[in-house]
Motif scaffolding. Structure first.
Motif, PDB file in Angstrom:
ATOM      1  N   UNK A   1      55.750  44.613   3.226  1.00  0.00           N
ATOM      2  CA  UNK A   1      54.349  45.024   3.125  1.00  0.00           C
ATOM      3  C   UNK A   1      54.184  45.823   1.837  1.00  0.00           C
ATOM      4  N   UNK A   2      52.944  45.987   1.404  1.00  0.00           N
ATOM      5  CA  UNK A   2      52.668  46.815   0.246  1.00  0.00           C
ATOM      6  C   UNK A   2      53.240  46.260  -1.050  1.00  0.00           C
ATOM      7  N   UNK A   3      53.241  44.959  -1.208  1.00  0.00           N
ATOM      8  CA  UNK A   3      53.850  44.357  -2.385  1.00  0.00           C
ATOM      9  C   UNK A   3      52.783  43.834  -3.345  1.00  0.00           C
ATOM     10  N   UNK A   4      53.209  43.461  -4.547  1.00  0.00           N
ATOM     11  CA  UNK A   4      52.349  42.810  -5.525  1.00  0.00           C
ATOM     12  C   UNK A   4      52.578  41.302  -5.440  1.00  0.00           C
ATOM     13  N   UNK A   5      51.542  40.529  -5.732  1.00  0.00           N
ATOM     14  CA  UNK A   5      51.610  39.076  -5.608  1.00  0.00           C
ATOM     15  C   UNK A   5      51.478  38.441  -6.989  1.00  0.00           C
ATOM     16  N   UNK A   6      52.367  37.519  -7.281  1.00  0.00           N
ATOM     17  CA  UNK A   6      52.318  36.785  -8.541  1.00  0.00           C
ATOM     18  C   UNK A   6      51.944  35.324  -8.273  1.00  0.00           C
ATOM     19  N   UNK A   7      51.169  34.716  -9.185  1.00  0.00           N
ATOM     20  CA  UNK A   7      50.768  33.314  -9.001  1.00  0.00           C
ATOM     21  C   UNK A   7      51.981  32.399  -8.872  1.00  0.00           C
ATOM     22  N   UNK A   8      51.845  31.414  -7.995  1.00  0.00           N
ATOM     23  CA  UNK A   8      52.910  30.444  -7.807  1.00  0.00           C
ATOM     24  C   UNK A   8      53.994  30.875  -6.844  1.00  0.00           C
ATOM     25  N   UNK A   9      53.925  32.094  -6.344  1.00  0.00           N
ATOM     26  CA  UNK A   9      54.937  32.591  -5.411  1.00  0.00           C
ATOM     27  C   UNK A   9      54.369  32.636  -3.989  1.00  0.00           C
ATOM     28  N   UNK A  10      55.236  32.507  -3.009  1.00  0.00           N
ATOM     29  CA  UNK A  10      54.855  32.602  -1.587  1.00  0.00           C
ATOM     30  C   UNK A  10      55.554  33.811  -0.982  1.00  0.00           C
ATOM     31  N   UNK A  11      54.797  34.634  -0.303  1.00  0.00           N
ATOM     32  CA  UNK A  11      55.322  35.870   0.268  1.00  0.00           C
ATOM     33  C   UNK A  11      55.175  35.797   1.790  1.00  0.00           C
ATOM     34  N   UNK A  12      56.306  35.815   2.471  1.00  0.00           N
ATOM     35  CA  UNK A  12      56.314  35.679   3.921  1.00  0.00           C
ATOM     36  C   UNK A  12      56.437  37.044   4.578  1.00  0.00           C
ATOM     37  N   UNK A  13      55.596  37.277   5.583  1.00  0.00           N
ATOM     38  CA  UNK A  13      55.622  38.529   6.332  1.00  0.00           C
ATOM     39  C   UNK A  13      55.782  38.187   7.808  1.00  0.00           C
ATOM     40  N   UNK A  14      56.774  38.807   8.449  1.00  0.00           N
ATOM     41  CA  UNK A  14      57.016  38.568   9.867  1.00  0.00           C
ATOM     42  C   UNK A  14      56.782  39.854  10.654  1.00  0.00           C
ATOM     43  N   UNK A  15      56.283  39.699  11.881  1.00  0.00           N
ATOM     44  CA  UNK A  15      56.093  40.854  12.762  1.00  0.00           C
ATOM     45  C   UNK A  15      57.356  41.076  13.585  1.00  0.00           C
ATOM     46  N   UNK A  16      57.613  42.331  13.991  1.00  0.00           N
ATOM     47  CA  UNK A  16      58.804  42.621  14.799  1.00  0.00           C
ATOM     48  C   UNK A  16      58.565  42.425  16.297  1.00  0.00           C
ATOM     49  N   UNK A  17      57.351  42.077  16.682  1.00  0.00           N
ATOM     50  CA  UNK A  17      57.021  41.972  18.101  1.00  0.00           C
ATOM     51  C   UNK A  17      56.046  40.819  18.297  1.00  0.00           C
ATOM     52  N   UNK A  18      55.468  40.740  19.502  1.00  0.00           N
ATOM     53  CA  UNK A  18      54.516  39.664  19.779  1.00  0.00           C
ATOM     54  C   UNK A  18      53.082  40.047  19.437  1.00  0.00           C
TER      55      UNK A  18
END
Length: 898
Positions: free
Chosen positions: A866-883
């Motif tokens: 979380x709290x990251x910068x995004x660059x064009x052409x890149x994919x950033x995956x974020x997963x939750x620790x719960x349901x």
């Protein structure tokens, strides 16, 4: 003598009232110990929840009153008719009383206590029916009395009123610049009734590792009281369940026999089978359980056990080209420490006592640190010696512990009664905690030597210490405690754990006020406090070990809404918002740092987000830069570690914490996680400090508070890139790629750089040094009037891929300040969610600064990122620790909705 087993029964059925034993106030129902008066009053509807709104002011009166607790209990059947000579002892065990407590059993005074950190065991004679009463006097008022009783001492305290100086109580209860004034009292730890014919205590494993770390030779010691019987000892490998060693052949150590308690020991050896305990990221956390059983025939009289681990610890302080080193070497491996400082988990500590359902709280916090790639937590000296559950979690998860003794920011007295109490406190707590392999250093205090410098107290740093008694006659008598008394206790009660007189400390010549970056540890507070330097300067403001530094930020909105219940108070700078932020000058400091770097937002959501991004930028740039100073080996360890102030909060507030009271991480937590990856790439523009003099001795004109505006448009941008690795990871045929991406268009403005990288383990390799960015299509001619619309600022984006083209790490460097950049064009941010809503994938068409998902406590843990910068052409995956569905989280980035 009757061979009965050891029995311990918690005393229950408590009530309490305001006033002493003679008061006619009504009795109210109290929680069973552990409990405390604020919680009990709240449960009875007599006090409001001080964690909300301005309610702290409504409960201040509680700390100035006397409170009495009582319970009744029957005599245990095993003790009936035996009396004192029946062979069975009856003991009341008070694990902790907060703080000035007078204990009466059947109207007889049996104990007077004035130290929150001490355990008391009182042998008693009981009737068939018994009444126990405990009177707690106001620690604040008693502290003021003690100040008057000792006019010979110069009481000086920072942060709070003077009454805390002579009182052995958690110092943060007087309030701090991150916590409320909540003067607790009560039976804050369990109270039990023990009956026994035999009791074991003081279990200790003393050992040495061979030079090759393949053999352990040691002794297991245990203290024994009462019926001896037969002693059996076993050492079990927790991972395999195998008994590695056992014996019944314990011998009495006559030279250490005291009174009715005798000391027994047995030597042991583990050869090739020994498995070591390692910090996380460097190996496994192998643990062993030592158990001692006292038997009389077939009857088990008492059993005690503890878990420990075998490791070798060194604090390496050697002369080198930078001064004198300060870093940890565990099992012959140099460890760069990246972690955080720890304050108490709550103002009401009994809410989290391991005897309650919330016992997992401590493990959850240590797990949070571990999952954030943190290798150390520092238990700060203004709080408490934490419960065993805290250190057991650190043992299990491989998180190192820096343990302060409980002194902070004051000139403490050292008269005989005070010293006697401190000795008992220190000895008890060191003995309780010494078996934990995670504890790798004890420090005498927090920042007490800054008092010496600020107030001109008597201190000769060159004193050889051959006559420490003379220090007691100065106006800084606590030097005797820090440089003599506590070091002797560590030496006598532990083996192989280093002692450090203070934090910070550099041979008495480096303090918070006068930082010497060449020796010892430093607290770097000239960002935020002190001279309020731009946080971009932090890379050059470090030391041999940075044990404190930080930057404030708001928690997520969900947390703010929990503690600020009125909607009309939910705006930056409201009375309630300002009241909850206890940092002196925060109104100016926080806004100054935000407006210096970002376009100010007036709405709460927007302003909170900017503070979080700003904190993450400050903390992240410090971690990656100071880790870079780890160097490539012995003699080059310029910086041995960094601990952010602070990991956690003790109530819902606005502070330096990187995770809030509910354990919800701020973006800075993830900035640390990325900077402390096992292998991490770093990239940084060269920072120009316009306050410095150039070679010709003339002051350069200062364009802004800290920014070289030319770097936004001229082809004069220079940068560095490097790769850091810990002790277990080596790069082979990796590829470093550096791109230069327009903030405005998202397109590359210069040819990318691609380099092959191989590096040794446990160090930092400098890949690119002072490289100039070549912009072929410069649009601004220096001979023409400056036209801001022709500038094309760009992000320097570095990625590191392994030899299979898998991304290992990435980093980026933006042109400062962010507020000068134009984010008005649509960034093209898209979020795609998995079918089960456990994962989100984020992409963007143009560079995005500070993408943050607004986390909530219901997640029950950190996101994967979380709290990251995004660059064009890149994919950033974020997963939750719960349901918890990730699509329910709000998100925003810098410039959104502008």
């Amino acid at each position: 003598m009757k061979a009965i087993p050891f029995n311990s029964t918690p005393l229950r059925g408590w009530s309490f009232k305001q006033g002493d034993r003679s008061s006619d106030e009504e009795w109210m129902g109290a929680g069973d110990p552990p409990t405390e008066v604020h919680r009990d009053l709240e449960h009875n509807g007599k006090a409001s929840d001080y964690r909300k709104d301005l309610n702290e002011l409504a409960v201040r009166w509680i700390g100035d009153e006397t409170w009495t607790y009582r319970t009744t209990f029957r005599q245990p059947e095993s003790q009936e008719g035996l009396g004192h000579d029946g062979g069975v002892k009856t003991v009341l065990n008070f694990e902790g009383l907060d703080t000035f407590a007078s204990v009466y059993l059947n109207d007889e005074l049996i104990l007077s206590s004035d130290n929150m950190f001490i355990q008391h065991r009182v042998q008693v004679s009981l009737k068939t029916e018994n009444e126990l009463e405990i009177v707690f006097e106001s620690a604040r008022l008693k502290g003021l009395e003690l100040v008057k009783q000792h006019p010979e001492h110069r009481f000086i305290v920072h942060q709070t009123e003077i009454s805390r100086g002579p009182v052995r109580k958690a110092q943060y209860h007087w309030g701090w610049d991150w916590g409320p004034i909540i003067m607790t009292c009560g039976p804050t730890k369990p109270i039990t009734l023990e009956t026994y014919a035999c009791r074991l205590e003081g279990l200790q494993v003393l050992y040495d590792l061979s030079a090759d770390l393949k053999e352990v030779n040691g002794r297991i010691q245990v203290e024994h009281e009462g019926v001896k019987g037969e002693l059996y000892v076993e050492l079990v490998n927790n991972q395999t369940g195998k008994i590695e060693w056992s014996t019944t052949g314990l011998q009495q150590v006559s030279s250490k026999t005291e009174g009715a308690t005798k000391l027994y020991e047995a030597p042991f050896t583990l050869n090739e089978e020994v498995q070591l305990w390692w910090p996380r990221g460097y190996g496994s956390q192998y643990l062993y359980t030592v158990k001692v059983v006292a038997r009389s025939g077939t009857h088990v009289l008492h059993t005690i056990s503890q878990t420990t681990g075998f490791r070798h610890v060194e604090l390496v302080q050697e002369p080198d080209s930078h001064g004198q080193s300060f870093y940890f070497r565990i099992n012959h491996v140099d460890i760069f420490v990246g972690g955080s400082c720890w304050i108490p988990i709550d103002n009401d500590l009994s809410r989290h006592h391991p005897s309650e359902s919330s016992s997992s709280s401590y493990k959850n916090w240590i797990r949070l640190a571990a999952e954030g790639n943190q290798t150390m937590v520092r238990v700060w000296g203004g709080g408490v010696y934490e419960p065993d559950a805290f250190y057991a979690a650190a043992d299990e998860l491989g998180v190192l512990v820096w343990q302060d003794f409980m002194f902070a920011c004051a000139n403490y007295p050292a008269h005989p009664a005070y010293l006697e109490s401190v000795v008992l406190e220190a000895r008890q707590n060191v003995r309780r905690l010494r078996h934990h392999p995670s504890i790798v250093i004890w420090a005498g205090n927090n920042e007490d030597y800054q008092i010496v410098e600020r107030y001109g107290l008597q201190y000769d740093a060159d004193d050889d210490g051959k006559d420490p008694e003379k220090w007691l006659k100065t106006d800084f008598p606590a030097r005797y405690i820090y440089e003599h008394l506590l070091s002797k206790i560590i030496e006598s009660e532990t083996v192989g754990v280093p002692y450090h007189p203070s934090s910070p400390f550099g041979n008495g010549k480096s303090t918070v006020l006068k930082v010497d970056p060449t020796i010892g540890d430093v607290h770097q507070w000239n960002v935020w406090h002190g001279t309020m330097e731009p946080y971009q300067k932090l890379p050059k403001m470090g030391g041999r070990f940075v044990s404190e530094f930080g930057m404030e930020a708001y928690p997520h909105l969900d947390t703010l809404e929990k503690c600020i219940t009125r909607k009309e108070d939910r705006y930056p700078g409201s009375m309630t918002m300002d009241f909850r932020n206890k940092a002196i000058g925060h109104e100016r400091r926080l806004v100054s740092y935000v407006t210096e770097n970002f376009r100010l937002r007036q709405d709460l959501e927007g302003f909170a987000h900017l503070t979080q991004v700003m904190q993450a930028d400050a903390v992240g740039c410090a971690y990656k830069a100071w880790r870079r100073q780890w160097g490539i080996g012995k003699g080059d360890r310029k910086c041995g570690g960094v601990l952010v102030w602070q990991l956690n909060d003790c109530w819902p507030t606005i502070s330096w914490a990187v995770a809030d009271y509910y354990g919800v991480p701020k973006p800075a937590y993830y900035a640390i996680k990325r900077a402390m990856q096992p292998i991490a790439v770093g990239v940084q523009r060269r920072f120009r400090d316009w306050t410095m003099k150039p070679a010709d001795g003339k002051l350069w004109q200062r364009d802004t508070s800290h920014i070289d505006m030319r770097s936004l448009w001229e082809d004069d941008v220079r940068f560095d890139a490097w790769v850091s690795s810990n002790g277990q990871n080596e790069l082979d045929r990796a590829k470093l790629t550096v791109k230069f991406i327009s903030v405005t268009t998202g397109k590359e403005v210069a040819e990318p750089i691609a380099l092959g990288v191989s590096s040794q383990t446990n160090g930092c390799i400098e890949v690119i040094h002072d490289r100039k960015v070549k912009i072929p299509d410069k649009k601004q001619d220096a001979s023409e009037p400056y036209d801001a619309t022709k500038s094309d600022p760009f992000v320097i984006y570095a990625t590191l891929h392994d030899n299979t083209d898998q991304l290992i790490s990435s980093d980026c460097s933006w042109p400062d300040p962010i507020k000068y950049l134009d984010f008005s064009a649509d960034r093209g941010v898209k979020l795609e969610y998995s079918e089960d809503k456990s994962t989100a994938v984020v992409t963007a068409d143009k560079p995005v600064k500070g993408f943050v998902l607004s986390e909530v406590a219901e997640l029950a843990g950190p996101l994967s990122d979380n709290g990251f910068d995004i660059m064009p052409g890149e994919r950033y995956e974020i997963k939750t620790p719960s349901d918890y569905p990730i699509d329910r989280l709000k998100w925003r980035y810098v410039g959104m909705h502008e």
